[in-house]
Design a protein around this motif. Structure first.
Motif, short mmCIF file in Angstrom:
data_model
loop_
_atom_site.label_atom_id
_atom_site.label_comp_id
_atom_site.label_asym_id
_atom_site.label_seq_id
_atom_site.Cartn_x
_atom_site.Cartn_y
_atom_site.Cartn_z
N ILE A 113 -48.35 13.25 -50.83
CA ILE A 113 -49.45 12.56 -51.32
C ILE A 113 -50.70 12.82 -50.71
CG2 ILE A 113 -50.11 10.08 -52.07
CD1 ILE A 113 -47.62 11.16 -53.55
N ARG A 116 -52.10 15.90 -52.30
CA ARG A 116 -52.60 15.91 -53.78
C ARG A 116 -53.95 14.92 -53.62
NH1 ARG A 116 -49.50 18.43 -57.37
NH2 ARG A 116 -47.45 18.29 -57.24
N HIS A 144 -47.45 5.05 -58.59
CA HIS A 144 -48.77 5.25 -58.75
C HIS A 144 -49.18 5.33 -57.27
CE1 HIS A 144 -49.37 4.49 -63.08
NE2 HIS A 144 -48.39 3.88 -62.63
N GLU A 181 -48.99 18.23 -64.09
CA GLU A 181 -48.07 19.46 -63.77
C GLU A 181 -46.62 18.72 -64.24
OE1 GLU A 181 -48.31 21.35 -59.69
OE2 GLU A 181 -45.96 20.62 -59.63
N HIS A 205 -40.34 15.54 -65.02
CA HIS A 205 -41.22 15.19 -63.77
C HIS A 205 -42.53 15.38 -64.22
CE1 HIS A 205 -42.96 13.96 -60.49
NE2 HIS A 205 -42.54 15.00 -59.48
N THR A 207 -46.45 15.02 -62.94
CA THR A 207 -47.60 14.65 -61.79
C THR A 207 -49.04 14.81 -62.54
OG1 THR A 207 -46.12 15.78 -60.08
CG2 THR A 207 -48.40 15.09 -59.52
N ARG A 208 -49.65 13.70 -62.17
CA ARG A 208 -51.03 13.71 -62.77
C ARG A 208 -51.94 13.38 -61.47
NH1 ARG A 208 -51.96 9.50 -67.53
NH2 ARG A 208 -53.89 9.47 -66.40
N CYS A 220 -53.01 9.27 -57.90
CA CYS A 220 -52.24 10.32 -58.76
C CYS A 220 -50.90 9.55 -59.06
CB CYS A 220 -51.80 11.56 -57.82
SG CYS A 220 -50.63 11.30 -56.49
N ASP A 221 -50.18 9.74 -60.15
CA ASP A 221 -48.92 9.39 -60.74
C ASP A 221 -47.93 10.25 -60.61
OD1 ASP A 221 -51.02 7.68 -61.47
OD2 ASP A 221 -50.93 8.00 -63.47
N LEU A 222 -46.79 10.04 -60.21
CA LEU A 222 -45.47 10.50 -60.42
C LEU A 222 -44.73 9.84 -61.27
CD1 LEU A 222 -44.54 11.34 -56.64
CD2 LEU A 222 -46.07 12.35 -57.86
N GLU A 223 -44.45 10.71 -62.44
CA GLU A 223 -43.92 10.10 -63.57
C GLU A 223 -42.62 10.81 -63.74
OE1 GLU A 223 -47.87 8.95 -66.19
OE2 GLU A 223 -46.13 10.42 -67.19
N TYR A 224 -41.43 10.01 -64.12
CA TYR A 224 -40.17 10.40 -64.48
C TYR A 224 -39.78 10.12 -65.59
CZ TYR A 224 -40.31 11.91 -59.42
OH TYR A 224 -40.49 12.37 -58.37
#
Lengths: 237, 237
Positions: A113, A116, A144, A181, A205, A207-208, A220-224
């Motif tokens: 993180i 990023r 988030h 991504e 997955h 990633t924003r 940044c967001d890690l979305e699953y």
DNA sequence: GAGTGGTCTAGACCACCAA
DNA sequence: TGGTGGTCTAGACCACTCC
């Protein structure tokens, strides 16, 4: 071309597929029990489950942990470019969105993180974990990570709302450049647990990394996502 | 959090994972036979295959039909915005790309293709099927559908080359606006066969609809990627 | 408490690949 | 030709859901 082997699994898939396509099993409807189905198709549960797994991989049916198999609803279209927020996006497609706040607190950032967000090692970040549903079905687990410098006191806000909306209303911040991504992979344990899917099921997955209107890296967001819940659109050029 | 059940499958995954991470199994390297592994871990082949399937879903190992299990190489980064063509993209990432032409001919378009290219019903289109490899591993099966009006005589060209390059050199056509649609799903039989993966394995389906510099819809691509071979990047805003 | 899905056992036969 | 992966059988026990 290929001699089309008379596989039991393929035959079962086709039979179930036909039932679904002809609407005998409505979207959201529950399939009969595995043991019942294996009797119907005169095979073992292992073989039957193999067929179910293939339909699951195609996104036609899905499983709720220990509750059974269901016919999958239509996918949500997710537009990378014209990014409205989740609730608006879902509403515009005639569905109902809900968000559940799982946790929110200030904590040391992991190395990934920090990289990023271009923060120095051991920086603190605000971490917000949420679960989002469409028509009651959990489809997205999101983490988030916010640079706390831009969002003083955000933990006092109602974080089940749209963050985009809070950013604008409370902090005067809008999204500027966003980097995406997208990685097809298995869902990690936290995401699988929250989405109530078995660990190791395929997922998407995303990633924003977001900048604001002045070019600062703000969060940044890690979305699953469930692999079967989403269709991504984008336009370039 | 969760009591972490001592599942046989999870234990096997962790053991194999450790071996891979410590480089005892190099990328591209072959794993021991399934029967051998099931002895090593003192379990049945079914259970062992369950573990292998989970690692496969994570993209850490992959399978070649009837040849065995291998450690997966690094993913290719695919940038949606700055779209160089396949060979250049692969070369820039220090890998070697090859393209194999599977078929190419003029044929009636399906209803779906007519809609994508905004053609009247029963129009003819040029259909080009190709298989693309990175470092010898088949990763992408692609079907291109061209509006023949813009590409007279294209079937006489060497279609194992970059189409982008032929478009520019022979027809003076460059890509303008491009629409993407990304769908995580199981690979259909043609794609699975060409990629030598078992039918029903997870994959990534990317549809591209391309306009030229004047805004004409010139062609569309249906791409089917191995799910573990790709990482998509994009930038917006 | 009955029934369900999640997991696992201990085999088997076949088609195909490599030697 | 021997070993491999692909497929399938016929059971079992447990934890959990739902009634």
């Amino acid at each position: 071309m290929q001699p089309m082997p008379p596989r039991a699994v393929t035959a079962i898939c086709h039979a179930l597929l036909e039932q679904i396509e002809h609407g005998l099993l409505a979207p959201g409807g529950k399939l009969p029990a595995e043991r019942k189905l294996s009797e119907v198709f005169d095979t073992t549960r292992i073989t039957l489950r193999e067929a179910l797994a293939q339909l699951e991989a195609q996104g036609l049916i899905y499983r709720e942990e220990r509750r059974g198999w269901f016919v999958a609803p239509e996918r949500l279209t997710y537009d990378l470019i014209e990014r409205s927020h989740f609730h608006a996006m879902v509403r515009d497609q005639g569905r109902v969105a809900t968000t559940e706040l799982l946790s929110a607190r200030l904590q040391p950032a992991s190395a990934a993180i920090c990289a990023r967000l271009q923060l120095p090692a051991l920086s603190s970040v605000v971490r917000i974990c949420r679960l989002r549903r469409i028509d009651g079905r959990a489809v997205l687990y999101a983490e988030h990570y916010l640079n706390p410098r831009y969002f003083p006191g955000i933990l006092e806000q109602d974080l089940a709302q749209s963050l985009t909306e809070i950013y604008g209303r409370v902090y005067g911040i809008r999204y500027g450049q966003v980097c995406f991504e997208i990685l097809p992979t298995a869902l990690p344990v936290e995401a699988a647990g929250a989405l109530k899917v078995s660990v190791g099921s395929p997922g998407l997955h995303i990633t924003r990394v977001n900048s604001d209107q002045h070019g600062h890296l703000i969060d940044c967001d890690l979305e699953y996502w469930r692999h079967d819940a989403i269709r991504i659109r984008a336009q370039a050029g």
